[in-house]
Scaffold this motif. Structure first.
Motif, PDB file in Angstrom:
ATOM      1  N   GLU A 118      16.758  52.735  49.132  1.00 52.93           N
ATOM      2  CA  GLU A 118      17.091  53.064  47.743  1.00 52.93           C
ATOM      3  C   GLU A 118      17.191  54.575  47.562  1.00 52.93           C
ATOM      4  O   GLU A 118      18.081  55.070  46.876  1.00 52.93           O
ATOM      5  CB  GLU A 118      16.027  52.504  46.806  1.00 52.93           C
ATOM      6  N   ILE A 119      16.281  55.283  48.226  1.00 52.54           N
ATOM      7  CA  ILE A 119      16.300  56.749  48.138  1.00 52.54           C
ATOM      8  C   ILE A 119      17.620  57.281  48.694  1.00 52.54           C
ATOM      9  O   ILE A 119      18.265  58.137  48.113  1.00 52.54           O
ATOM     10  CB  ILE A 119      15.079  57.353  48.888  1.00 52.54           C
ATOM     11  N   LYS A 120      18.017  56.709  49.819  1.00 52.78           N
ATOM     12  CA  LYS A 120      19.291  57.113  50.429  1.00 52.78           C
ATOM     13  C   LYS A 120      20.444  56.882  49.466  1.00 52.78           C
ATOM     14  O   LYS A 120      21.331  57.706  49.336  1.00 52.78           O
ATOM     15  CB  LYS A 120      19.523  56.301  51.713  1.00 52.78           C
ATOM     16  N   GLU A 121      20.427  55.746  48.806  1.00 51.34           N
ATOM     17  CA  GLU A 121      21.489  55.423  47.858  1.00 51.34           C
ATOM     18  C   GLU A 121      21.490  56.426  46.699  1.00 51.34           C
ATOM     19  O   GLU A 121      22.544  56.865  46.262  1.00 51.34           O
ATOM     20  CB  GLU A 121      21.317  54.000  47.338  1.00 51.34           C
ATOM     21  N   GLU A 122      20.291  56.780  46.257  1.00 53.32           N
ATOM     22  CA  GLU A 122      20.188  57.756  45.171  1.00 53.32           C
ATOM     23  C   GLU A 122      20.749  59.105  45.598  1.00 53.32           C
ATOM     24  O   GLU A 122      21.495  59.740  44.872  1.00 53.32           O
ATOM     25  CB  GLU A 122      18.726  57.914  44.740  1.00 53.32           C
TER      26      GLU A 122
END
Ligand SMILES: [Zn+2]
Length: 136
Positions: A118-122
């Motif tokens: 999710e962090i990567k997506e953010e």
């Protein structure tokens, strides 16, 4: 024991046959003690593993039919049934506890993986926004 790779586990099972469905990640066999009950061993990172060496099957960990009357406990190693000592209630409890602990650990690690994704997506999104802003 013999093994059979199948797509679907048949309703009528023969004694001494390991039915292996890779499609459904499941191995089913009739309890090695001869009591006639089906033993279902799901294949997953927190359940059982199968080792297939091209000729024979090994299941890991051991199979403990604690909830069955026979309470049989054995390993399947290279298509052979290797009997283990009957577990005491204490040992069964400890094994279940350890199993639950491992499962919890597995799922919380999965959670962590999800979070880092999710962090990567953010990060990706914020980069994208910056890039779009840079266009104007
Ligand atoms: Zn049995």
């Amino acid at each position: 024991m013999k093994h059979k790779f199948v797509e679907f586990i048949p309703k009528q099972k023969e004694d001494g046959i390991l039915y292996i469905s890779l499609e459904y990640s499941t191995v089913v066999h009739k309890c090695a003690c001869g009591c006639g009950l089906d033993v279902i061993t799901p294949i997953s990172p927190h359940d059982w593993k199968i080792i297939y060496n091209g000729e024979t099957i090994t299941l890991h960990p051991s199979i403990g039919n604690w909830s069955y009357k026979c309470r049989s406990h054995y390993w399947i190693k290279n298509n052979n049934v290797v009997w283990a000592n009957d577990f005491s209630d204490e040992q069964i409890k400890a094994t279940r506890e350890a199993d639950r602990h491992l499962k919890n650990k597995y799922f919380s690690e999965k959670q962590k993986v999800k979070t880092s994704k999710e962090i990567k997506e953010e990060n990706f999104l914020s980069k994208l926004i910056r890039r779009i802003k840079g266009l104007f």
